[in-house]
Scaffold this motif. Structure first.
Motif, PDB file in Angstrom:
ATOM      1  N   ALA A  20       0.847  -1.113  -0.011  1.00  0.00           N
ATOM      2  CA  ALA A  20      -0.053   0.043   0.125  1.00  0.00           C
ATOM      3  C   ALA A  20       1.111   1.312  -0.110  1.00  0.00           C
ATOM      4  O   ALA A  20       0.730   2.116  -0.643  1.00  0.00           O
ATOM      5  N   LEU A  41       2.499   1.824  -3.432  1.00  0.00           N
ATOM      6  CA  LEU A  41       1.677   2.114  -4.509  1.00  0.00           C
ATOM      7  C   LEU A  41       1.270   3.645  -4.452  1.00  0.00           C
ATOM      8  O   LEU A  41       1.120   4.482  -5.395  1.00  0.00           O
ATOM      9  N   ALA A  63      -1.684   4.817  -6.795  1.00  0.00           N
ATOM     10  CA  ALA A  63      -2.967   4.647  -6.187  1.00  0.00           C
ATOM     11  C   ALA A  63      -3.213   5.914  -5.357  1.00  0.00           C
ATOM     12  O   ALA A  63      -2.250   6.594  -5.167  1.00  0.00           O
ATOM     13  N   VAL A  71      -5.151   3.498  -0.381  1.00  0.00           N
ATOM     14  CA  VAL A  71      -5.343   1.852  -0.330  1.00  0.00           C
ATOM     15  C   VAL A  71      -5.897   1.641   1.036  1.00  0.00           C
ATOM     16  O   VAL A  71      -5.370   2.049   1.904  1.00  0.00           O
ATOM     17  N   LEU A  75      -6.370  -5.554   0.105  1.00  0.00           N
ATOM     18  CA  LEU A  75      -6.215  -4.159  -0.243  1.00  0.00           C
ATOM     19  C   LEU A  75      -7.229  -3.768  -1.203  1.00  0.00           C
ATOM     20  O   LEU A  75      -7.537  -4.692  -2.028  1.00  0.00           O
ATOM     21  N   ILE A 123      -7.604  -0.816  -3.779  1.00  0.00           N
ATOM     22  CA  ILE A 123      -6.831   0.192  -3.951  1.00  0.00           C
ATOM     23  C   ILE A 123      -7.590   1.101  -5.364  1.00  0.00           C
ATOM     24  O   ILE A 123      -8.104   0.729  -6.096  1.00  0.00           O
ATOM     25  N   THR A 168      -7.668   3.834  -8.021  1.00  0.00           N
ATOM     26  CA  THR A 168      -6.775   4.098  -9.219  1.00  0.00           C
ATOM     27  C   THR A 168      -7.739   4.611 -10.206  1.00  0.00           C
ATOM     28  O   THR A 168      -8.732   4.702 -10.294  1.00  0.00           O
TER      29      THR A 168
END
Length: 109
Positions: free
Chosen positions: A24, A27, A33, A36, A59, A61, A63
């Motif tokens: 997380a 990202l 992302a 997260v 997770l 995410i 995005t």
């Protein structure tokens, strides 16, 4: 939703909270992302012809799916599983300021 934008939620499971937090953080830091969310889950699944039952971390995410291919590659680089769960679902509608925030935040190099 902004034109030419397809926001989505990507689901990934990780073997531990430590791994989930690590993925997380990477990202978000690398702008794959906007956010997260992490939560503990218990998964029952078949692997190598055996039914497995394990505690994992989910997770969620948030995005821009325009970057899905890059995101998938990065998750595979960070993940310990041979075949990690990586499933993308499009966001059909949502609060415009939130979706705009995703669009402004997600911009991996």
């Amino acid at each position: 939703m902004s034109e030419n934008k397809q926001y989505g939620v990507v689901f990934v499971t990780a073997e531990s909270e430590t791994q989930a937090r690590s993925i997380a953080s990477a990202l978000v830091k690398e702008k794959y992302a906007a956010c997260v969310s992490l939560m503990p889950v218990h998964s029952v699944y078949t692997w190598e012809n055996e039914v497995q039952s394990d505690s994992e971390w989910q997770l969620l995410i948030k995005t821009d799916l325009a970057y899905y291919s890059q995101l998938e590659t990065r998750i595979n680089e960070l993940h310990s599983y041979d075949v990690p769960e990586i499933i993308a679902l499009p966001i059909q509608s949502g609060l415009a300021p939130y979706l705009n925030w995703i669009g402004e935040t997600v911009s991996p190099e």
